[in-house]
Motif scaffolding. Structure first.
Motif, PDB file in Angstrom:
ATOM      1  N   UNK A 118     -48.113   4.529 -54.970  1.00  0.00           N
ATOM      2  CA  UNK A 118     -47.942   3.836 -53.690  1.00  0.00           C
ATOM      3  C   UNK A 118     -48.403   2.385 -53.775  1.00  0.00           C
ATOM      4  N   UNK A 119     -49.529   2.143 -54.460  1.00  0.00           N
ATOM      5  CA  UNK A 119     -49.992   0.766 -54.607  1.00  0.00           C
ATOM      6  C   UNK A 119     -49.049  -0.051 -55.475  1.00  0.00           C
ATOM      7  N   UNK A 120     -48.497   0.582 -56.495  1.00  0.00           N
ATOM      8  CA  UNK A 120     -47.536  -0.122 -57.357  1.00  0.00           C
ATOM      9  C   UNK A 120     -46.313  -0.556 -56.554  1.00  0.00           C
ATOM     10  N   UNK A 121     -45.981   0.236 -55.529  1.00  0.00           N
ATOM     11  CA  UNK A 121     -44.826  -0.072 -54.678  1.00  0.00           C
ATOM     12  C   UNK A 121     -45.218  -0.865 -53.429  1.00  0.00           C
ATOM     13  N   UNK A 122     -46.497  -1.220 -53.320  1.00  0.00           N
ATOM     14  CA  UNK A 122     -47.012  -1.904 -52.126  1.00  0.00           C
ATOM     15  C   UNK A 122     -46.697  -1.136 -50.843  1.00  0.00           C
ATOM     16  N   UNK A 123     -46.774   0.185 -50.921  1.00  0.00           N
ATOM     17  CA  UNK A 123     -46.492   1.051 -49.774  1.00  0.00           C
ATOM     18  C   UNK A 123     -47.828   1.584 -49.252  1.00  0.00           C
ATOM     19  N   UNK A 124     -48.425   0.844 -48.324  1.00  0.00           N
ATOM     20  CA  UNK A 124     -49.757   1.206 -47.851  1.00  0.00           C
ATOM     21  C   UNK A 124     -49.748   2.477 -46.999  1.00  0.00           C
ATOM     22  N   UNK A 125     -48.655   2.731 -46.314  1.00  0.00           N
ATOM     23  CA  UNK A 125     -48.599   3.977 -45.526  1.00  0.00           C
ATOM     24  C   UNK A 125     -48.590   5.187 -46.455  1.00  0.00           C
ATOM     25  N   UNK A 127     -49.839   5.212 -49.422  1.00  0.00           N
ATOM     26  CA  UNK A 127     -51.185   5.275 -49.991  1.00  0.00           C
ATOM     27  C   UNK A 127     -52.141   5.982 -49.035  1.00  0.00           C
ATOM     28  N   UNK A 128     -52.083   5.628 -47.757  1.00  0.00           N
ATOM     29  CA  UNK A 128     -52.977   6.236 -46.770  1.00  0.00           C
ATOM     30  C   UNK A 128     -52.738   7.735 -46.671  1.00  0.00           C
ATOM     31  N   UNK A 129     -51.476   8.145 -46.742  1.00  0.00           N
ATOM     32  CA  UNK A 129     -51.155   9.570 -46.694  1.00  0.00           C
ATOM     33  C   UNK A 129     -51.751  10.298 -47.899  1.00  0.00           C
ATOM     34  N   UNK A 130     -51.601   9.707 -49.080  1.00  0.00           N
ATOM     35  CA  UNK A 130     -52.140  10.334 -50.289  1.00  0.00           C
ATOM     36  C   UNK A 130     -53.664  10.331 -50.276  1.00  0.00           C
ATOM     37  N   UNK A 131     -54.252   9.256 -49.769  1.00  0.00           N
ATOM     38  CA  UNK A 131     -55.707   9.183 -49.651  1.00  0.00           C
ATOM     39  C   UNK A 131     -56.236  10.286 -48.736  1.00  0.00           C
ATOM     40  N   UNK A 132     -55.540  10.517 -47.648  1.00  0.00           N
ATOM     41  CA  UNK A 132     -55.936  11.582 -46.730  1.00  0.00           C
ATOM     42  C   UNK A 132     -55.863  12.940 -47.428  1.00  0.00           C
ATOM     43  N   UNK A 133     -54.812  13.153 -48.222  1.00  0.00           N
ATOM     44  CA  UNK A 133     -54.685  14.422 -48.952  1.00  0.00           C
ATOM     45  C   UNK A 133     -55.812  14.596 -49.968  1.00  0.00           C
ATOM     46  N   UNK A 134     -56.198  13.501 -50.614  1.00  0.00           N
ATOM     47  CA  UNK A 134     -57.308  13.574 -51.578  1.00  0.00           C
ATOM     48  C   UNK A 134     -58.584  14.048 -50.890  1.00  0.00           C
TER      49      UNK A 134
END
Length: 221
Positions: A118-125, A127-134
């Protein structure tokens, strides 16, 4: 009567999600007619939902101006993160003590990979979704049902604060590095390292988030 109750419950659920996702931003005003149109229902269940949301401290009801979405409080976030820091760090240590296999940690690893992509794609939403899953999986791996229940109560408010600050915060590359280090410590069965890295990670997140909320809060709207 049943349909009215069902619509009221649905309106409450959907409006809460819109508030916590940032679709209804803090400090914004919304007429009942506008929200009813968004939800595809009459004003009555929206009005009933608004009373529930007011009781939960999420909205203010203003005559002739509808609902105002209450701001995210920096003080509330500091208090919540103080609790989350201790509980999630304990979960990280317990997960390391459990000596999970790499297969058991696959969901955690996938979330880290998704954050990196997500960061490589500059897709912060994303990233936030994956962070929440972590974080959800980390708490689950801790194996303490009561701890999980307490954390879940605070999770929506954290999501709301993150949605408010997502596009004004620094790019979360350090966050990804921290997650990888926590994963490695859990995989190696090192509870102290898992606890300490996650503890420092959450303290940094708290300080950054509270600082942004204090700087960009919508006072006086």
């Amino acid at each position: 009567m049943q349909d009215t109750r069902s619509n009221s419950e649905r309106a409450t659920t959907e409006l809460r999600e819109m508030i916590f996702s940032g679709a209804l931003p803090p400090g914004s005003d919304h007429l009942e007619t506008e929200l009813a149109e968004k939800l595809g229902m009459s004003r009555t269940p929206v009005r009933e939902a608004a009373l529930t949301l007011r009781a939960q401290g999420l909205v203010e009801l203003r005559p002739r101006r509808g609902l105002r979405i209450n701001p995210v409080s920096a003080k509330d976030m500091a208090d919540i993160y103080d609790i989350l820091t201790e509980l999630e760090s304990l979960a990280a240590a317990r997960a390391a003590e459990a000596r999970y296999s790499r297969a058991d940690l696959a969901t955690l690893a996938t979330a880290i990979g998704d954050m990196t992509e997500a960061l490589a794609q500059d897709d912060l939403r994303a990233w936030a979704n994956a962070d929440d899953r972590f974080h959800r999986e980390l708490v689950r791996l801790g194996g303490n049902a009561r701890l999980s229940m307490i954390v879940s109560v605070m999770r929506d408010q954290v999501r709301r604060a993150r949605a408010t600050t997502l596009f004004i915060r620094p790019k979360p590359t350090q966050s990804n590095d921290d997650h990888r280090a926590v994963y490695q410590a859990i995989a190696e069965g090192d509870p102290k390292t898992a606890h300490d890295i996650h503890h420092a990670h959450r303290l940094h997140a708290r300080d950054m988030l509270v600082s942004l909320l204090e700087k960009h809060q919508f006072h006086g709207l």
